[in-house]
Design a protein around this motif. Structure first.
Motif, mmCIF file in Angstrom:
data_model
loop_
_atom_site.group_PDB
_atom_site.id
_atom_site.type_symbol
_atom_site.label_atom_id
_atom_site.label_comp_id
_atom_site.label_asym_id
_atom_site.label_seq_id
_atom_site.Cartn_x
_atom_site.Cartn_y
_atom_site.Cartn_z
ATOM 1 N N ASP A 130 63.626 20.199 4.156
ATOM 2 C CA ASP A 130 64.159 18.863 4.191
ATOM 3 C C ASP A 130 64.221 18.332 5.678
ATOM 4 O O ASP A 130 64.060 17.011 6.036
ATOM 5 N N ASN A 131 64.531 19.236 6.567
ATOM 6 C CA ASN A 131 65.154 18.916 7.969
ATOM 7 C C ASN A 131 64.393 19.807 9.065
ATOM 8 O O ASN A 131 64.923 20.073 10.113
ATOM 9 N N ASP A 132 63.490 20.635 8.602
ATOM 10 C CA ASP A 132 63.003 21.686 9.241
ATOM 11 C C ASP A 132 61.323 21.378 9.339
ATOM 12 O O ASP A 132 60.641 21.058 8.430
ATOM 13 N N VAL A 133 60.705 21.899 10.639
ATOM 14 C CA VAL A 133 59.357 21.680 10.748
ATOM 15 C C VAL A 133 58.848 22.851 11.620
ATOM 16 O O VAL A 133 59.589 23.767 12.436
ATOM 17 N N VAL A 134 57.653 23.255 11.596
ATOM 18 C CA VAL A 134 56.980 24.357 12.492
ATOM 19 C C VAL A 134 55.847 23.465 12.909
ATOM 20 O O VAL A 134 55.306 22.752 12.434
ATOM 21 N N ALA A 135 55.748 23.818 14.261
ATOM 22 C CA ALA A 135 54.454 23.053 14.947
ATOM 23 C C ALA A 135 53.697 24.122 15.672
ATOM 24 O O ALA A 135 54.215 24.913 16.794
ATOM 25 N N PHE A 136 52.388 24.025 15.474
ATOM 26 C CA PHE A 136 51.469 24.964 16.118
ATOM 27 C C PHE A 136 50.581 24.448 17.000
ATOM 28 O O PHE A 136 50.481 23.234 17.002
ATOM 29 N N ALA A 137 50.204 25.274 18.216
ATOM 30 C CA ALA A 137 49.444 24.821 19.201
ATOM 31 C C ALA A 137 48.231 24.619 18.757
ATOM 32 O O ALA A 137 47.765 25.267 17.615
ATOM 33 N N PRO A 138 47.343 23.635 19.266
ATOM 34 C CA PRO A 138 45.948 23.367 18.757
ATOM 35 C C PRO A 138 44.802 24.299 19.017
ATOM 36 O O PRO A 138 43.798 23.961 18.285
ATOM 37 N N GLY A 139 44.954 25.226 19.699
ATOM 38 C CA GLY A 139 43.820 26.046 20.029
ATOM 39 C C GLY A 139 43.960 27.718 19.187
ATOM 40 O O GLY A 139 45.001 28.229 18.959
ATOM 41 N N ALA A 152 49.647 18.741 18.289
ATOM 42 C CA ALA A 152 50.116 19.807 17.417
ATOM 43 C C ALA A 152 49.931 19.679 16.017
ATOM 44 O O ALA A 152 49.905 18.428 15.424
ATOM 45 N N TRP A 153 49.748 20.689 15.333
ATOM 46 C CA TRP A 153 49.690 20.797 13.921
ATOM 47 C C TRP A 153 51.056 21.045 13.232
ATOM 48 O O TRP A 153 51.802 22.087 13.561
ATOM 49 N N VAL A 154 51.782 20.127 12.737
ATOM 50 C CA VAL A 154 52.910 19.858 12.373
ATOM 51 C C VAL A 154 53.179 20.199 10.635
ATOM 52 O O VAL A 154 52.387 19.618 10.107
ATOM 53 N N VAL A 155 54.192 21.198 10.238
ATOM 54 C CA VAL A 155 54.165 21.397 8.951
ATOM 55 C C VAL A 155 55.654 21.211 8.625
ATOM 56 O O VAL A 155 56.506 21.949 9.154
ATOM 57 N N LYS A 156 55.855 20.414 7.588
ATOM 58 C CA LYS A 156 57.400 20.215 7.084
ATOM 59 C C LYS A 156 57.654 21.299 6.283
ATOM 60 O O LYS A 156 56.961 21.516 5.201
ATOM 61 N N GLY A 180 40.404 29.780 21.626
ATOM 62 C CA GLY A 180 40.868 28.548 22.130
ATOM 63 C C GLY A 180 40.044 27.376 21.498
ATOM 64 O O GLY A 180 40.479 26.309 21.799
ATOM 65 N N CYS A 181 39.241 27.642 20.522
ATOM 66 C CA CYS A 181 38.639 26.375 19.743
ATOM 67 C C CYS A 181 39.704 25.410 19.089
ATOM 68 O O CYS A 181 40.765 26.179 18.672
ATOM 69 N N ALA A 182 39.350 24.351 18.944
ATOM 70 C CA ALA A 182 40.160 23.407 18.145
ATOM 71 C C ALA A 182 40.074 23.857 16.597
ATOM 72 O O ALA A 182 38.783 23.816 16.091
ATOM 73 N N TYR A 183 40.899 23.970 15.861
ATOM 74 C CA TYR A 183 40.733 24.350 14.463
ATOM 75 C C TYR A 183 41.462 23.268 13.795
ATOM 76 O O TYR A 183 41.909 22.101 14.267
#
Length: 128
Positions: free
Chosen positions: A55-64, A48-52, A69-72
């Motif tokens: 302070d206590n929050d993140v967003v997580a993107f699926a890898p395709g 997962a591509w995780v972005v903070k 569906g290519c990997a970015y």
């Protein structure tokens, strides 16, 4: 579902420490999770591509990429996610900056608990 059976609540998978993340700097985190397909449960390695985002929050993107569906990857110079297959670009928030991707990046449900980043099920990009 069979009569009398209820769906289990979503399992949360730990993927890393919040302290490892810098605000606004996407980090690719690798992890293993179980995927149920009918009666079969398979352990799979994914990322997962995780972005903070706070302070206590993140967003997580699926890898395709949402095009085919290519990997970015994160392009630090351009400050965007870039898909090498057909050059779709996405902002830090996952929104499409340039196509042919038809919709924003898909996201994992994500939360922070006791300093750990936890990943849940995927939600389609653009879905509420």
């Amino acid at each position: 579902l069979l009569p009398g059976k209820t769906r289990k609540p979503a399992a949360w998978t730990p993927v890393g420490e919040l302290a490892e993340l810098q605000p606004g700097a996407p980090t690719e985190m690798m992890f293993r999770r179980n995927r149920a397909d009918g009666w079969k449960v398979t352990s799979e390695k994914t990322s997962a591509w995780v972005v903070k985002t706070g302070d206590n929050d993140v967003v997580a993107f699926a890898p395709g990429c949402t095009h085919l569906g290519c990997a970015y990857h994160w392009d630090e110079q351009g400050r965007h996610f870039l898909c090498p297959c057909h050059t779709s670009t996405f902002g830090l928030d996952g929104k499409v900056l340039s196509g042919p991707a038809p919709r924003p990046l898909d996201r994992f449900e994500a939360k922070v608990q006791n300093g750990k980043v936890l990943i849940g099920p995927i939600r389609k990009g653009g879905a509420a």
